[in-house]
Design a protein around this motif. Structure first.
Motif, PDB file in Angstrom:
ATOM      1  N   SER A 109     -56.728 -11.126  35.275  1.00 11.47           N
ATOM      2  CA  SER A 109     -55.987 -12.120  34.505  1.00 11.47           C
ATOM      3  C   SER A 109     -56.777 -12.591  33.287  1.00 11.47           C
ATOM      4  CB  SER A 109     -55.641 -13.319  35.387  1.00 11.47           C
ATOM      5  OG  SER A 109     -56.778 -14.142  35.584  1.00 11.47           O
ATOM      6  N   VAL A 110     -56.045 -12.938  32.251  1.00  5.00           N
ATOM      7  CA  VAL A 110     -56.663 -13.478  31.045  1.00  5.00           C
ATOM      8  C   VAL A 110     -57.409 -14.770  31.370  1.00  5.00           C
ATOM      9  CG1 VAL A 110     -56.176 -14.570  28.820  1.00  5.00           C
ATOM     10  CG2 VAL A 110     -55.036 -12.431  29.434  1.00  5.00           C
ATOM     11  N   ASP A 111     -56.757 -15.659  32.108  1.00  5.86           N
ATOM     12  CA  ASP A 111     -57.350 -16.968  32.392  1.00  5.86           C
ATOM     13  C   ASP A 111     -58.688 -16.833  33.108  1.00  5.86           C
ATOM     14  OD1 ASP A 111     -54.685 -17.369  31.645  1.00  5.86           O
ATOM     15  OD2 ASP A 111     -54.485 -19.161  32.855  1.00  5.86           O
ATOM     16  N   ALA A 112     -58.725 -16.036  34.169  1.00  8.73           N
ATOM     17  CA  ALA A 112     -59.952 -15.894  34.953  1.00  8.73           C
ATOM     18  C   ALA A 112     -61.067 -15.272  34.121  1.00  8.73           C
ATOM     19  CB  ALA A 112     -59.683 -15.055  36.198  1.00  8.73           C
ATOM     20  N   ASP A 113     -60.728 -14.290  33.305  1.00  6.26           N
ATOM     21  CA  ASP A 113     -61.749 -13.626  32.496  1.00  6.26           C
ATOM     22  C   ASP A 113     -62.332 -14.577  31.448  1.00  6.26           C
ATOM     23  OD1 ASP A 113     -61.410 -11.345  33.935  1.00  6.26           O
ATOM     24  OD2 ASP A 113     -60.251 -10.276  32.414  1.00  6.26           O
ATOM     25  N   VAL A 114     -61.462 -15.353  30.803  1.00  4.26           N
ATOM     26  CA  VAL A 114     -61.951 -16.304  29.793  1.00  4.26           C
ATOM     27  C   VAL A 114     -62.842 -17.355  30.443  1.00  4.26           C
ATOM     28  CG1 VAL A 114     -61.277 -18.122  28.181  1.00  4.26           C
ATOM     29  CG2 VAL A 114     -60.024 -15.957  28.203  1.00  4.26           C
ATOM     30  N   ALA A 171     -60.933 -10.268  24.009  1.00  2.79           N
ATOM     31  CA  ALA A 171     -59.600 -10.266  23.403  1.00  2.79           C
ATOM     32  C   ALA A 171     -59.161  -8.854  23.041  1.00  2.79           C
ATOM     33  CB  ALA A 171     -59.591 -11.157  22.158  1.00  2.79           C
ATOM     34  N   ILE A 172     -60.060  -8.064  22.475  1.00  3.29           N
ATOM     35  CA  ILE A 172     -59.735  -6.677  22.133  1.00  3.29           C
ATOM     36  C   ILE A 172     -59.364  -5.896  23.378  1.00  3.29           C
ATOM     37  CG2 ILE A 172     -60.744  -4.493  21.331  1.00  3.29           C
ATOM     38  CD1 ILE A 172     -62.362  -6.147  19.317  1.00  3.29           C
ATOM     39  N   THR A 173     -60.124  -6.089  24.437  1.00  2.00           N
ATOM     40  CA  THR A 173     -59.846  -5.388  25.687  1.00  2.00           C
ATOM     41  C   THR A 173     -58.477  -5.774  26.229  1.00  2.00           C
ATOM     42  OG1 THR A 173     -62.213  -5.315  26.201  1.00  2.00           O
ATOM     43  CG2 THR A 173     -60.685  -4.961  28.028  1.00  2.00           C
ATOM     44  N   LYS A 174     -58.140  -7.065  26.180  1.00  2.00           N
ATOM     45  CA  LYS A 174     -56.856  -7.522  26.687  1.00  2.00           C
ATOM     46  C   LYS A 174     -55.701  -7.011  25.835  1.00  2.00           C
ATOM     47  CE  LYS A 174     -58.216  -9.578  30.314  1.00  2.00           C
ATOM     48  NZ  LYS A 174     -57.916  -8.936  31.627  1.00  2.00           N
ATOM     49  N   ILE A 175     -55.915  -6.915  24.526  1.00  2.00           N
ATOM     50  CA  ILE A 175     -54.877  -6.366  23.655  1.00  2.00           C
ATOM     51  C   ILE A 175     -54.518  -4.946  24.092  1.00  2.00           C
ATOM     52  CG2 ILE A 175     -54.473  -5.457  21.318  1.00  2.00           C
ATOM     53  CD1 ILE A 175     -56.054  -7.922  20.288  1.00  2.00           C
ATOM     54  N   HIS A 176     -55.532  -4.135  24.332  1.00  2.00           N
ATOM     55  CA  HIS A 176     -55.277  -2.732  24.654  1.00  2.00           C
ATOM     56  C   HIS A 176     -54.842  -2.550  26.108  1.00  2.00           C
ATOM     57  CE1 HIS A 176     -56.492  -0.996  20.797  1.00  2.00           C
ATOM     58  NE2 HIS A 176     -57.302  -2.032  20.727  1.00  2.00           N
ATOM     59  N   GLN A 177     -55.323  -3.391  27.012  1.00  2.00           N
ATOM     60  CA  GLN A 177     -54.814  -3.342  28.376  1.00  2.00           C
ATOM     61  C   GLN A 177     -53.319  -3.659  28.391  1.00  2.00           C
ATOM     62  OE1 GLN A 177     -57.325  -6.087  30.562  1.00  2.00           O
ATOM     63  NE2 GLN A 177     -58.544  -4.429  31.424  1.00  2.00           N
ATOM     64  N   ALA A 178     -52.920  -4.685  27.645  1.00  2.00           N
ATOM     65  CA  ALA A 178     -51.518  -5.074  27.615  1.00  2.00           C
ATOM     66  C   ALA A 178     -50.650  -4.009  26.957  1.00  2.00           C
ATOM     67  CB  ALA A 178     -51.368  -6.406  26.885  1.00  2.00           C
ATOM     68  N   ALA A 179     -51.148  -3.411  25.869  1.00  2.00           N
ATOM     69  CA  ALA A 179     -50.383  -2.357  25.198  1.00  2.00           C
ATOM     70  C   ALA A 179     -50.134  -1.186  26.141  1.00  2.00           C
ATOM     71  CB  ALA A 179     -51.122  -1.892  23.950  1.00  2.00           C
ATOM     72  N   SER A 180     -51.165  -0.773  26.877  1.00  2.00           N
ATOM     73  CA  SER A 180     -51.011   0.351  27.796  1.00  2.00           C
ATOM     74  C   SER A 180     -50.124  -0.010  28.971  1.00  2.00           C
ATOM     75  CB  SER A 180     -52.382   0.807  28.306  1.00  2.00           C
ATOM     76  OG  SER A 180     -53.122   1.412  27.271  1.00  2.00           O
ATOM     77  N   ALA A 181     -50.259  -1.242  29.475  1.00  2.00           N
ATOM     78  CA  ALA A 181     -49.425  -1.661  30.598  1.00  2.00           C
ATOM     79  C   ALA A 181     -47.948  -1.668  30.213  1.00  2.00           C
ATOM     80  CB  ALA A 181     -49.851  -3.044  31.077  1.00  2.00           C
ATOM     81  N   ALA A 233     -59.176 -24.164  27.409  1.00  2.00           N
ATOM     82  CA  ALA A 233     -57.717 -24.016  27.282  1.00  2.00           C
ATOM     83  C   ALA A 233     -57.335 -23.365  25.958  1.00  2.00           C
ATOM     84  CB  ALA A 233     -57.040 -25.375  27.426  1.00  2.00           C
ATOM     85  N   ALA A 234     -58.003 -23.770  24.876  1.00  2.00           N
ATOM     86  CA  ALA A 234     -57.696 -23.190  23.561  1.00  2.00           C
ATOM     87  C   ALA A 234     -58.053 -21.712  23.515  1.00  2.00           C
ATOM     88  CB  ALA A 234     -58.439 -23.950  22.465  1.00  2.00           C
ATOM     89  N   LEU A 235     -59.176 -21.356  24.125  1.00  2.00           N
ATOM     90  CA  LEU A 235     -59.589 -19.954  24.136  1.00  2.00           C
ATOM     91  C   LEU A 235     -58.658 -19.115  25.005  1.00  2.00           C
ATOM     92  CD1 LEU A 235     -63.454 -20.442  24.420  1.00  2.00           C
ATOM     93  CD2 LEU A 235     -62.155 -19.784  22.386  1.00  2.00           C
ATOM     94  N   ILE A 236     -58.209 -19.672  26.117  1.00  2.00           N
ATOM     95  CA  ILE A 236     -57.232 -18.965  26.950  1.00  2.00           C
ATOM     96  C   ILE A 236     -55.952 -18.728  26.157  1.00  2.00           C
ATOM     97  CG2 ILE A 236     -55.676 -19.243  28.925  1.00  2.00           C
ATOM     98  CD1 ILE A 236     -57.980 -20.548  30.443  1.00  2.00           C
ATOM     99  N   GLY A 237     -55.492 -19.766  25.444  1.00  2.00           N
ATOM    100  CA  GLY A 237     -54.271 -19.613  24.659  1.00  2.00           C
ATOM    101  C   GLY A 237     -54.392 -18.532  23.601  1.00  2.00           C
ATOM    102  N   ALA A 238     -55.518 -18.487  22.897  1.00  2.00           N
ATOM    103  CA  ALA A 238     -55.713 -17.470  21.862  1.00  2.00           C
ATOM    104  C   ALA A 238     -55.764 -16.073  22.454  1.00  2.00           C
ATOM    105  CB  ALA A 238     -57.000 -17.761  21.087  1.00  2.00           C
ATOM    106  N   THR A 239     -56.426 -15.935  23.586  1.00  2.00           N
ATOM    107  CA  THR A 239     -56.538 -14.619  24.224  1.00  2.00           C
ATOM    108  C   THR A 239     -55.201 -14.182  24.806  1.00  2.00           C
ATOM    109  OG1 THR A 239     -58.819 -15.220  24.780  1.00  2.00           O
ATOM    110  CG2 THR A 239     -57.922 -13.240  25.810  1.00  2.00           C
ATOM    111  N   ARG A 240     -54.445 -15.129  25.326  1.00  2.00           N
ATOM    112  CA  ARG A 240     -53.097 -14.798  25.813  1.00  2.00           C
ATOM    113  C   ARG A 240     -52.226 -14.296  24.671  1.00  2.00           C
ATOM    114  NH1 ARG A 240     -51.153 -19.844  29.608  1.00  2.00           N
ATOM    115  NH2 ARG A 240     -52.343 -19.363  31.506  1.00  2.00           N
ATOM    116  N   ARG A 241     -52.290 -14.974  23.533  1.00  2.00           N
ATOM    117  CA  ARG A 241     -51.481 -14.543  22.389  1.00  2.00           C
ATOM    118  C   ARG A 241     -51.882 -13.147  21.938  1.00  2.00           C
ATOM    119  NH1 ARG A 241     -51.888 -20.062  21.450  1.00  2.00           N
ATOM    120  NH2 ARG A 241     -53.819 -19.927  20.263  1.00  2.00           N
ATOM    121  N   ALA A 242     -53.165 -12.862  21.975  1.00  2.00           N
ATOM    122  CA  ALA A 242     -53.619 -11.518  21.617  1.00  2.00           C
ATOM    123  C   ALA A 242     -53.040 -10.490  22.584  1.00  2.00           C
ATOM    124  CB  ALA A 242     -55.148 -11.467  21.639  1.00  2.00           C
ATOM    125  N   ALA A 243     -53.067 -10.804  23.881  1.00  2.00           N
ATOM    126  CA  ALA A 243     -52.516  -9.878  24.878  1.00  2.00           C
ATOM    127  C   ALA A 243     -51.008  -9.716  24.701  1.00  2.00           C
ATOM    128  CB  ALA A 243     -52.837 -10.372  26.282  1.00  2.00           C
TER     129      ALA A 243
END
Length: 232
Positions: free
Chosen positions: A92-97, A142-152, A49-59
């Protein structure tokens, strides 16, 4: 201090770099606290849960930067006729984490016990090696999700405003054949990018690439809205 002495606002690339560093630091702190009493699969599973939260915030930070980029580029543009809707991330962030954590937990337990765990075979790696590998995978995700979200985000607003998109590859001498081939390519409103063909381009691309940057994990490419060109 005069107005001219004020530091220039960070560029989108600098903002994305900062988001990457913050995500890496937050993930490292979460993982270090979890394994302080011992490197076990259970310790990793307990912090999903903590890792999902951190990755979500990054996205979310990536989405904010992509939105800001679109707003800057589209200043003065009238709202398009089509309805706005947010482009979803390819996965999804959750599934990937969860997938990364479960795999790492099984590998760590196999390394600790010398017995296969969850179908993961025993390897010569130690729990410490597997833990380091897991942390690198989480940072990469996390890096991948940051850039996926920026492009989306950029794509969503450009589509809404009827603007073209241009692929921008970071010129650091390390661009892969796909990214180098797409650099400077423009597509029309609501369109996505088609990967190039030719020497060095693999036949099968990363499944996470669905027409928008990034084209592969750890890719730092982005897209920028442009004034629509006349269509013939």
């Amino acid at each position: 201090m005069t107005v001219t002495d004020l530091p220039a606002p960070p560029t989108p690339a600098q903002q994305l770099d900062q988001a990457e560093r913050q995500a890496a630091e937050e993930l490292a702190a979460i993982i270090a606290a979890a394994v302080a009493a011992g490197i076990t699969g259970a310790a990793l599973l307990a912090i999903i849960a903590a890792l999902i939260g951190a990755t979500r915030r990054a996205a979310q930070t990536g989405w904010a930067v992509g939105t800001q980029l679109a707003h800057r580029a589209s200043a003065g543009q009238r709202v398009g006729r089509s309805a706005y809707f947010a482009e979803p991330l390819p996965t999804s962030v959750d599934a990937d984490v969860v997938a990364v954590v479960v795999d790492a937990a099984q590998r760590i337990d196999a390394a600790r016990t010398g017995q296969p765990a969850g179908g993961v075979p025993v390897t010569p790696a130690t729990p410490e090696v597997e833990l380091a590998r897991f942390q690198r995978r989480m940072v990469r995700l996390a890096i991948t999700k940051i850039h996926q979200a920026a492009s989306a985000a950029t794509y969503s607003y450009a589509r809404w405003l009827g603007m073209d998109l241009e692929w921008v590859t970071r010129r650091d001498g390390k661009a892969c054949a796909v990214c180098a081939g797409l650099n400077g390519v423009r597509v029309g409103p609501g369109q996505k990018f088609t990967p190039p063909r030719g020497r060095g381009v693999p036949r099968r691309l990363w499944a996470g690439f669905q027409g928008l940057p990034p084209s592969h994990p750890n890719c730092r490419c982005r897209c920028i809205p442009r004034e629509p060109r006349p269509r013939t």
